[in-house]
Structures are given as structure tokens and as C-alpha cells.
Design a protein around this motif. Structure first.
Motif, PDB file in Angstrom:
ATOM      1  N   UNK A  29       0.865  -1.170   0.000  1.00  0.00           N
ATOM      2  CA  UNK A  29       0.000   0.000   0.000  1.00  0.00           C
ATOM      3  C   UNK A  29       0.908   1.227   0.000  1.00  0.00           C
ATOM      4  N   UNK A  30       1.050   1.853  -1.137  1.00  0.00           N
ATOM      5  CA  UNK A  30       1.999   2.970  -1.229  1.00  0.00           C
ATOM      6  C   UNK A  30       1.474   4.228  -0.571  1.00  0.00           C
ATOM      7  N   UNK A  31       0.193   4.476  -0.765  1.00  0.00           N
ATOM      8  CA  UNK A  31      -0.373   5.693  -0.165  1.00  0.00           C
ATOM      9  C   UNK A  31      -1.875   5.564  -0.052  1.00  0.00           C
ATOM     10  N   UNK A  32      -2.433   6.357   0.824  1.00  0.00           N
ATOM     11  CA  UNK A  32      -3.888   6.443   0.936  1.00  0.00           C
ATOM     12  C   UNK A  32      -4.286   7.829   0.474  1.00  0.00           C
ATOM     13  N   UNK A  33      -5.071   7.897  -0.595  1.00  0.00           N
ATOM     14  CA  UNK A  33      -5.543   9.178  -1.108  1.00  0.00           C
ATOM     15  C   UNK A  33      -7.003   9.358  -0.742  1.00  0.00           C
ATOM     16  N   UNK A  34      -7.418  10.595  -0.706  1.00  0.00           N
ATOM     17  CA  UNK A  34      -8.816  10.879  -0.393  1.00  0.00           C
ATOM     18  C   UNK A  34      -9.476  11.493  -1.614  1.00  0.00           C
ATOM     19  N   UNK A  35     -10.609  10.891  -2.030  1.00  0.00           N
ATOM     20  CA  UNK A  35     -11.393  11.470  -3.122  1.00  0.00           C
ATOM     21  C   UNK A  35     -12.636  12.109  -2.529  1.00  0.00           C
ATOM     22  N   UNK A  36     -13.081  13.185  -3.162  1.00  0.00           N
ATOM     23  CA  UNK A  36     -14.279  13.861  -2.667  1.00  0.00           C
ATOM     24  C   UNK A  36     -15.383  13.724  -3.700  1.00  0.00           C
ATOM     25  N   UNK A  37     -16.490  13.147  -3.306  1.00  0.00           N
ATOM     26  CA  UNK A  37     -17.606  12.897  -4.226  1.00  0.00           C
ATOM     27  C   UNK A  37     -18.577  14.063  -4.284  1.00  0.00           C
ATOM     28  N   UNK A  38     -19.645  13.849  -5.044  1.00  0.00           N
ATOM     29  CA  UNK A  38     -20.561  14.961  -5.278  1.00  0.00           C
ATOM     30  C   UNK A  38     -21.338  15.357  -4.032  1.00  0.00           C
ATOM     31  N   UNK A  39     -21.520  14.432  -3.114  1.00  0.00           N
ATOM     32  CA  UNK A  39     -22.214  14.771  -1.874  1.00  0.00           C
ATOM     33  C   UNK A  39     -21.217  15.238  -0.826  1.00  0.00           C
ATOM     34  N   UNK A  40     -19.957  15.353  -1.219  1.00  0.00           N
ATOM     35  CA  UNK A  40     -18.933  15.790  -0.270  1.00  0.00           C
ATOM     36  C   UNK A  40     -18.287  14.635   0.478  1.00  0.00           C
ATOM     37  N   UNK A  41     -18.741  13.411   0.198  1.00  0.00           N
ATOM     38  CA  UNK A  41     -18.198  12.250   0.912  1.00  0.00           C
ATOM     39  C   UNK A  41     -16.702  12.102   0.641  1.00  0.00           C
ATOM     40  N   UNK A  42     -15.936  11.944   1.704  1.00  0.00           N
ATOM     41  CA  UNK A  42     -14.503  11.710   1.567  1.00  0.00           C
ATOM     42  C   UNK A  42     -14.284  10.198   1.492  1.00  0.00           C
ATOM     43  N   UNK A  43     -13.796   9.712   0.356  1.00  0.00           N
ATOM     44  CA  UNK A  43     -13.567   8.275   0.214  1.00  0.00           C
ATOM     45  C   UNK A  43     -12.085   7.987   0.104  1.00  0.00           C
ATOM     46  N   UNK A  44     -11.597   7.122   0.983  1.00  0.00           N
ATOM     47  CA  UNK A  44     -10.182   6.768   0.902  1.00  0.00           C
ATOM     48  C   UNK A  44      -9.936   5.752  -0.211  1.00  0.00           C
ATOM     49  N   UNK A  45      -8.896   5.985  -0.986  1.00  0.00           N
ATOM     50  CA  UNK A  45      -8.524   5.070  -2.063  1.00  0.00           C
ATOM     51  C   UNK A  45      -7.092   4.604  -1.830  1.00  0.00           C
ATOM     52  N   UNK A  46      -6.880   3.302  -1.929  1.00  0.00           N
ATOM     53  CA  UNK A  46      -5.536   2.756  -1.743  1.00  0.00           C
ATOM     54  C   UNK A  46      -4.767   2.846  -3.052  1.00  0.00           C
ATOM     55  N   UNK A  47      -3.595   3.462  -2.999  1.00  0.00           N
ATOM     56  CA  UNK A  47      -2.699   3.454  -4.161  1.00  0.00           C
ATOM     57  C   UNK A  47      -1.729   2.302  -3.928  1.00  0.00           C
ATOM     58  N   UNK A  48      -1.748   1.345  -4.841  1.00  0.00           N
ATOM     59  CA  UNK A  48      -1.008   0.109  -4.624  1.00  0.00           C
ATOM     60  C   UNK A  48       0.148  -0.035  -5.590  1.00  0.00           C
ATOM     61  N   UNK A  49       1.161  -0.777  -5.199  1.00  0.00           N
ATOM     62  CA  UNK A  49       2.144  -1.234  -6.163  1.00  0.00           C
ATOM     63  C   UNK A  49       1.359  -2.172  -7.083  1.00  0.00           C
ATOM     64  N   UNK A  50       1.368  -1.903  -8.402  1.00  0.00           N
ATOM     65  CA  UNK A  50       0.512  -2.697  -9.290  1.00  0.00           C
ATOM     66  C   UNK A  50       0.714  -4.200  -9.108  1.00  0.00           C
ATOM     67  N   UNK A  51      -0.384  -4.916  -9.100  1.00  0.00           N
ATOM     68  CA  UNK A  51      -0.325  -6.354  -8.873  1.00  0.00           C
ATOM     69  C   UNK A  51      -1.424  -7.010  -9.698  1.00  0.00           C
ATOM     70  N   UNK A  52      -1.172  -8.208 -10.182  1.00  0.00           N
ATOM     71  CA  UNK A  52      -2.184  -8.904 -10.966  1.00  0.00           C
ATOM     72  C   UNK A  52      -3.128  -9.666 -10.049  1.00  0.00           C
ATOM     73  N   UNK A  53      -4.393  -9.377 -10.161  1.00  0.00           N
ATOM     74  CA  UNK A  53      -5.409 -10.099  -9.394  1.00  0.00           C
ATOM     75  C   UNK A  53      -6.457 -10.596 -10.377  1.00  0.00           C
ATOM     76  N   UNK A  54      -6.597 -11.890 -10.461  1.00  0.00           N
ATOM     77  CA  UNK A  54      -7.603 -12.453 -11.353  1.00  0.00           C
ATOM     78  C   UNK A  54      -7.419 -11.987 -12.787  1.00  0.00           C
ATOM     79  N   UNK A  55      -6.172 -11.909 -13.232  1.00  0.00           N
ATOM     80  CA  UNK A  55      -5.923 -11.612 -14.631  1.00  0.00           C
ATOM     81  C   UNK A  55      -5.956 -10.137 -14.990  1.00  0.00           C
ATOM     82  N   UNK A  56      -6.096  -9.271 -13.985  1.00  0.00           N
ATOM     83  CA  UNK A  56      -6.119  -7.840 -14.285  1.00  0.00           C
ATOM     84  C   UNK A  56      -5.134  -7.139 -13.369  1.00  0.00           C
ATOM     85  N   UNK A  57      -4.413  -6.177 -13.900  1.00  0.00           N
ATOM     86  CA  UNK A  57      -3.465  -5.440 -13.072  1.00  0.00           C
ATOM     87  C   UNK A  57      -4.213  -4.358 -12.305  1.00  0.00           C
ATOM     88  N   UNK A  58      -4.077  -4.410 -11.003  1.00  0.00           N
ATOM     89  CA  UNK A  58      -4.800  -3.482 -10.145  1.00  0.00           C
ATOM     90  C   UNK A  58      -3.806  -2.527  -9.488  1.00  0.00           C
TER      91      UNK A  58
END
Length: 773
Positions: A352-381
DNA sequence: GAGCCTCGAGTTCC
DNA sequence: CTCGAGGCTC
């Protein structure tokens, strides 16, 4: 490489070698290019036509791809020479920009999911209870692997394939008939089938075919696919059926939609029948006599999984007896008689490289994990959701510890999975690998976008920025919502454009969209001066804020003077002369905006983006109040959260106190109200006709009660419809009740109706009574 | 008041 | 797709 794909490029023979000895595109003269484009068009079209139904395609796939790539390269260098029948456009059928929409005769539902053995036993118990079966009574289920592809509905009329449609949202899908016809497993004609037969199943790609396709794609310099499912989806959704024809797609049938005559009496019998008609049925489909047997079959299929040669993501069980299936019926999005037992999601560890905060239209603060890219189920996340403050802290909404109380910190090693094979989530933390200097994550108490306070209401899981339209993130998200599909849906003005226009200072709020053309004509598009825009981002501590503004202005790096100059220049330049726009697109945009000045009330209400008021609630409100004037007056009258207007509002089926308060507050707050008024001043709001109460309908003047679960209508819709037909809908059964409409699962009300001798009918009978549609 | 169901809002990657 | 929460039924 599959048998179907002719061969590799080196097996292409003399023709191929000849083709490859062509003049490099960069050296072609105009005349040579013209000749060659004509020749390529002929050849590719002929290949497309020949491909269907013949074992050996005229030219090998690798060569086909090369010819196509060459055609594209020449067209790129000489765009003026591009032919009207260019093979880079749709081949064969009339060119279309998108697929036509198809309304399914019967909705294509999804399945409820189960993950544990317990869920399967509950499923069996629930069904027995619902059907009133005794514990020991026999009840069998079919089980089959759940293919990881995309579902398709094939409609046959008089034995001919007339339409193929993707699932879409379940009600409306896309017409992919031309593409489906190119799939070998899909018969063009059936003998001995019911006059109308909709076959449903899964389109998928085998592993070996997928790998060969990717190798081919890579060689042709085209993009490769992340996994077989994406490859299958991408291949089926080709506007050019000639491309689909070259993709190794397969099809398993597992069910049906509309049928003019029953296929059989059991699920298994119906599948046998479909097999007899020429469809592939999965070979691992079996009959189970109860939960224990189902779980054993699950284990067997899981064992076989690696050897199957195609992806599956679980096992599906269905009640075998079709009469029982019918009795069990459907919930709003899933049948009650079936369930999907999913395999555990694939997991992957990463940092987990960093935790970023996104702000939505209702003002909700949502934390998003910035990850070292990794393949999960055939997709790089590389990003994953962290839900909310409590999830990071390792607490649930009640403050109880979860996941052993592991708080998540930047720098941690975390376990990631894709929920429903789609949305990446952080599942767990490896404390043993936590860096010694990792600090507990401190969730911000101010908005990272605008610096306003971010407050968490009592009992609420999310923290919200209170900045409103002051907050750039909220303003942009509100604008995006405003132009979204269910709202104003302005063609040419998507998320990207509104975000860009906001950054340039051309739009601050929805009302500004409707004055854009005027400002464009007077060479003064900016509503916020460049100096103000610059001061704003310079006040932001985050360097990316500056970069984003620079990018919006078309610059690579932050340079205050240059940005200022560009902002001035762009504001004064007509849209038609701005790079990436052009006269036609600017004209189209303004036309699209003008066309939306007339807007239906329900769309307007949804577009306002008032909390708790989504598409469904907006439709309800619009039907009840009919016109904008009426609606606003009602909001004003209900402002005190009491009185007849308030009672009328909360009396709407589907509107409770929370939504009502949210609505009333939005209209009572001076600033928000002013913004709404500025918007509506630009519009002509179309009333939504609450269909006039009919005096002559069979239910006019009657008192109706709905009970149990309704399948074809939501309760709110049923009520609205009944009222439109002049009936009074009541919540409880009494001597005054004329009619009870009882769905499955009806309890006390149906009994009371029987006691009182009130007429009781089921949903279908009700729909017949009121005339279906 | 508990439990079920639906809706709203937020999310990722192609 | 999933979670959380609103709203309805029992």
C-alpha cells in the motif's frame, strides 16, 4: 493456435510473402496509395464474406491482420484518400456508431450469490419453507459450472435466429445479431423448436484460443486482452462483424427467456431439449438431490476447474422442477429458484503505497488505496477502495474491532481481491511486514480539495466536506452528475468536458452550461478570471492541483505567466477554433445544449443531485407533483417539516422522512435555492403527466391492497399505476377493501382477505385486469 | 422493533 | 458490484 485460425504468418504461402514485400507506407506516392487502398478494400471485403461458413478462410488470419494494419497505416498518412467503403469502418452491414438497443421480451436477471456451504443450506431451507415442503420431502436441483464469459440471449422465430442481444442492464441490451451469427456454437436454424424460443447462455473463450488470439494481436501490433472474459466481451462487441468472425468464441446454453411452448417439465429436461436442438450444454451439468449433494458437486467442479480449459467462477444451482420454479418466482433482480455458489476470490499481496482521499458529489470523503501494481484475477490493479474511515481504522460502524483490529497504514503489505471479480478491495494486512516507522493513518478532518471542515454526522459511516459548491471537487462532481445519462445527458458534454470547462473557469454550476454559447460568441467564456483560478490552485498545498490547471490550459508544466496567458487566450477563442474541437463539434455541442433546454421534470429533479433523491425517487416525485411550479410550491409549503404539504410528501410510497427533509432543506437554503432558480430560469420544464385518473377503468373507485412481493412491478409503481387508474390504494385489508393483489410470500393480509371474503388475485391476474402494459 | 428489500452512492478497469 | 441506509411489512 486454434484449428479455426488458419495458421501463422509463415505458413501464408506465396500470397503472404508477396504482400509483405510492399513499399513501406512512408514511401508511397499519392497515386500508389490510392490504388492500394482500393485493392486492400476489395481483398478485405472478400475475405470477410468468405469467412463465414467455410472451413478454410481464403487468407490466413495473420495476413488478414497485416493487410488491415497496412490499410490503417495508409489511411493515416493519406486521410483524404480514405474510401467510403474503407475496411477500417464497418464491413458489410451499414456502418453504425453503436449497437442498437434491444428490449428483452423477458428480463435477463442476475443470480444471487453464495460463498459458504452455509449459504447453500440456507438456500435449500428458504426454498422448502417458501414452497411449504416438509423437511424430508424430495427436492432436486441442477448444478452446472458458472462460465466466466458474458451472457447472451438468442431469439429464434420459426426456427430461425432473428436476434441476439447482450444482457445490458437486464431490461435493455445491445443488438449483436450479426456478431452472434459468426459464432460456430450458435445454430442459425433449429428444427423442431417452439415458434418463439429465446435461448440464453454464455459466450466465452477457451484458454488456448485466448492465448493464440493474444499472440496474433501482439504480432499485428494491436492491443492484447487481459483475460479470456475481456477478450470474449471485446470480440462480441465489435461493430465490424468481420472481426468477430475471426475471434474464437464459443457458447454454452443454460436457460431460456420467452418460449411459445414449454420446453420440458424440468430444468434438466429443458437443457436436454436445447442440446437436441443443437446447442452446447456444459458437460458438467448434473442433478443433485439436496444440499449435501450440491456441495459435493461443488467440490468436484472446483477440482476439475484447472483442467477445463476455460474460466469458470463458481457453480450454479437451480430447482429442477419448472413448476416449482414458477411458484418460487422472482425478486426484483434475481430469481428465487437459483443461486450462484462462487469460488473464493483470487487474492494477491502487494504494498500500500499511499492512501488518497477522493471527494464525491455529496462531499463524501472516500479513501482510495494506491497500490504497487499487482495482478489479481488476470487484471493489473493499482487502486482499490478502502471504503471509509472505520474500515481503515479496523472498526465497524458500531466501533467494534474488525479483522482483528488491524489498522491499515501507508507502507503496509495488504491483501487485495476483486469483489464480484470487478471492484478491487483491500481485504487484509500483514502486520509482520509492517515497516517500523509506519504511523497510524490519520483520516483528514478537513477537505483535501477545498480545506473546509469535513464532518461526520452521528451514526453516519462517511465524513463529508461541508464546502458545497465552494469545493472544487464537489462542484465538478455535481456538474458530472448533471450531464450524466439519467439526468441532462447532453451529447458532447461528458465528464471530461465539464471537468475541463470547470478548470478553465468557464463553468461554475449547472446553470452556466446554458449561457456558454452566448459567452463563446462574445469571446468571453471565463466566469472566473485567470488570476482567480491561479490564486486558487496556488493556495492548494498539493502540487497536482497546479499541474491539473496547467494541463487543462494545454501546458505540460506549471508556469504561472504561461498559464495566465493561455487561460486568457482560451477564454477569448471561439470553441470552434480550439484544438480538439472544430466547427462541427462546437456546433453540435451548442445544439445539444439547446435541445436540453426543454427537460422533463423527473430528469431535472434527478439532475439537481439532492442527497437521497435518485432516479427512482425523482420519477415518483415528478409523477405526484406533475409540474415544476407545483413541486416548488410543495417544497416551500413543507419547509417546516409539518403540515399538510409535508404529510403529502412523506405520504408518497417510497419517500420517508429522511428524503423529505433532504429535499425541503435543499429548497430552503438560500444559496442552493438561488442556484436552482438560476438553472430553471434557463429551462422550460416539461410537466410529467401523472396519467389522468381514468373513470372507466375496471378498478376505478375501488380500494386495492397489495401484499406479498410483486415481481413485475415495484410496489411504488404498482401503487402509482393503480392510482392512475382511479383506484385507491390502501395499506391494510378491511371490510372496505374491494380487491387484494397477493404476490408470493403474502401472509396475514391475504389470510385476512380470505376471512373477510374479499376477492384476492395474483399479480398476473391484476396485470390482465388493468390491461398489461 | 426486527428483518427484508430496494435504492442511492461510491468504486475499478477496459 | 457492494455497502449502507431508507422505507416498508409483519
Amino acid at each position: 493456435m486454434s484449428a479455426r485460425n488458419g495458421g501463422d504468418n509463415d505458413t501464408g504461402g506465396p500470397v503472404a510473402r508477396d504482400e509483405l514485400r510492399q513499399t513501406p507506407v512512408a514511401e508511397l506516392t499519392q497515386a500508389q496509395a490510392k490504388t492500394e487502398l482500393r485493392r486492400l478494400a476489395d481483398e478485405l471485403h472478400r475475405a470477410d464474406r468468405k469467412y463465414h461458413g467455410e472451413d478454410a478462410p481464403e487468407i490466413p488470419d495473420a495476413l488478414y491482420d497485416k493487410l488491415k494494419a497496412r490499410n490503417a497505416a495508409i489511411e493515416e498518412r493519406f486521410p483524404d484518400l480514405k474510401r467510403p467503403d474503407s475496411p477500417s469502418e464497418t464491413v458489410g452491414a451499414a456502418p453504425a456508431e453503436t449497437f442498437a438497443k434491444v428490449t428483452h421480451a423477458q428480463r435477463m436477471l442476475s443470480l444471487a450469490n453464495a460463498f459458504e456451504a452455509e449459504d447453500i443450506r440456507d438456500f435449500d431451507t428458504r426454498i422448502r419453507r417458501y414452497l411449504g415442503l416438509e423437511a424430508g420431502a424430495p427436492l432436486s436441483y441442477t448444478s452446472e459450472p458458472k462460465i466466466d464469459g458474458l451472457s447472451l440471449s438468442l431469439r429464434y422465430e420459426a426456427g430461425r435466429l432473428v436476434q441476439a442481444a447482450t444482457r445490458g442492464d437486464g431490461a435493455v441490451g445491445e443488438n449483436v445479431t450479426a456478431n452472434a451469427r459468426t459464432i460456430g456454437d450458435i445454430p442459425e436454424r433449429l428444427t423442431g423448436a417452439p415458434t418463439v424460443l429465446e435461448v440464453r447462455g454464455e459466450v466465452y473463450m477457451r484458454h488456448a484460443d485466448f492465448e493464440a488470439l493474444n499472440a496474433r494481436q501482439a504480432e499485428a501490433g494491436e492491443k492484447t486482452f487481459a483475460n479470456p472474459r475481456n477478450a470474449a466481451a471485446g470480440s462480441l462487441r465489435q461493430l465490424d462483424a468481420g472481426v468477430t468472425a475471426r475471434r474464437p468464441l464459443r457458447f454454452f446454453a443454460y436457460g431460456w427467456g420467452e418460449v411459445s411452448a414449454p420446453l420440458a417439465e424440468t430444468q434438466m429436461g429443458a437443457l436436454d431439449r436445447l442440446q437436441g436442438l443443437g446447442f452446447a450444454i456444459n458437460e458438467l451439468t448434473t442433478l443433485c438431490d439436496g444440499p449435501a449433494d450440491m456441495l459435493a458437486q461443488y467440490a468436484r467442479i472446483e477440482q476439475a476447474r484447472a483442467e477445463l480449459g476455460y474460466d469458470i467462477d463458481g457453480v450454479v444451482y437451480k430447482v429442477d422442477d419448472l413448476a416449482l420454479q414458477q411458484r418460487l418466482g422472482y425478486r426484483s433482480t434475481t430469481p428465487r429458484f437459483a443461486i450462484a455458489h462462487k469460488f473464493p476470490a483470487e487474492l494477491a499481496w502487494t504494498r500500500l503505497e499511499a492512501i488518497d482521499i477522493q471527494v464525491g458529489r455529496t462531499g463524501a470523503l472516500s479513501p482510495v488505496a494506491r497500490l504497487t501494481p499487482v495482478t489479481v484475477g488476470g487484471v493489473v490493479v493499482s487502486n482499490a477502495t478502502l471504503h471509509n474511515e472505520d474500515y481503515i481504522a479496523g472498526r465497524d460502524a458500531q466501533g467494534n474491532e474488525i479483522r482483528g483490529g488491524k489498522d491499515i497504514r501507508e507502507g503496509d503489505w495488504v491483501q487485495v481481491y476483486r469483489a464480484g471479480d470487478v471492484i478491487p478491495k483491500v481485504a487484509d494486512v500483514d502486520l509482520s511486514r509492517r515497516p517500523e516507522d509506519a504511523d497510524p493513518y490519520r483520516f483528514p478532518e478537513t477537505c483535501p480539495e477545498c480545506g473546509s471542515a469535513a464532518i461526520r454526522e452521528e451514526g453516519d459511516a462517511v465524513r463529508r466536506c461541508i464546502g458545497g459548491m465552494i469545493c472544487p471537487a464537489q462542484a465538478v462532481e455535481k456538474l458530472k452528475h448533471f450531464v450524466s445519462r439519467g439526468a441532462f445527458d447532453i451529447e458532447g458534454l461528458g465528464e471530461k468536458q465539464v471537468a475541463q470547462f470547470y478548470r478553465l473557469g468557464w463553468l461554475r454550476e449547472p446553470a452556466d452550461i446554458f449561457t456558454l454559447q452566448e459567452r463563446d460568441a462574445s469571446h468571453r467564456k471565463a466566469l472566473v478570471s485567470p488570476a482567480e483560478r491561479i490564486a486558487r490552485v496556488e493556495a492548494d498545498a498539493r502540487p497536482e492541483a497546479r499541474l491539473r490547471l496547467a494541463e487543462a490550459a494545454g501546458l505540460d508544466a506549471w508556469d504561472r505567466a504561461a498559464v495566465h496567458a493561455r487561460l486568457e487566450e482560451l477564454s477569448a477563442t471561439p470553441l470552434a477554433e480550439i484544438k480538439g474541437w472544430g466547427a462541427k463539434s462546437a456546433e453540435n455541442l451548442f445544439a445539444a445544449i439547446a435541445a436540453r433546454r426543454r427537460i422533463a421534470l423527473d430528469r431535472l429533479l434527478f439532475a439537481l443531485g439532492i442527497r437521497h433523491v435518485g432516479e427512482t425517487a425523482s420519477r415518483l416525485l415528478a409523477r405526484v407533483y406533475g409540474t415544476w411550479e407545483e413541486f416548488v410550491a410543495a417544497m416551500d409549503d413543507a419547509a417546516g417539516c409539518t403540515g399538510p404539504a409535508w404529510d403529502r410528501l412523506t405520504g408518497i410510497d417510497g419517500v420517508g422522512a429522511v428524503m423529505a427533509r433532504s429535499l425541503v432543506t435543499a429548497f430552503a437554503q438560500a444559496e442552493e435555492r438561488a442556484g436552482i432558480e438560476r438553472l430553471v430560469a434557463q429551462l422550460e420544464v416539461e410537466p410529467v403527466e401523472a396519467p389522468p385518473a381514468q373513470q372507466d377503468s375496471p378498478v376505478a373507485g375501488k380500494t386495492v391492497v397489495f401484499t406479498g412481493s410483486l415481481e413485475k412491478l415495484t410496489r411504488a409503481e404498482a401503487k402509482a399505476r393503480a392510482e392512475a387508474l382511479g383506484a385507491t390504494v390502501s395499506g391494510s385489508v378491511s371490510a372496505k377493501t374491494d380487491l387484494v393483489v397477493a404476490g408470493p410470500g403474502a401472509g396475514s393480509k391475504a389470510r385476512k382477505a380470505a376471512d373477510l371474503g374479499v376477492e384476492t388475485i395474483d399479480e398476473d391476474a391484476w396485470l390482465d385486469l388493468i390491461g398489461g402494459a
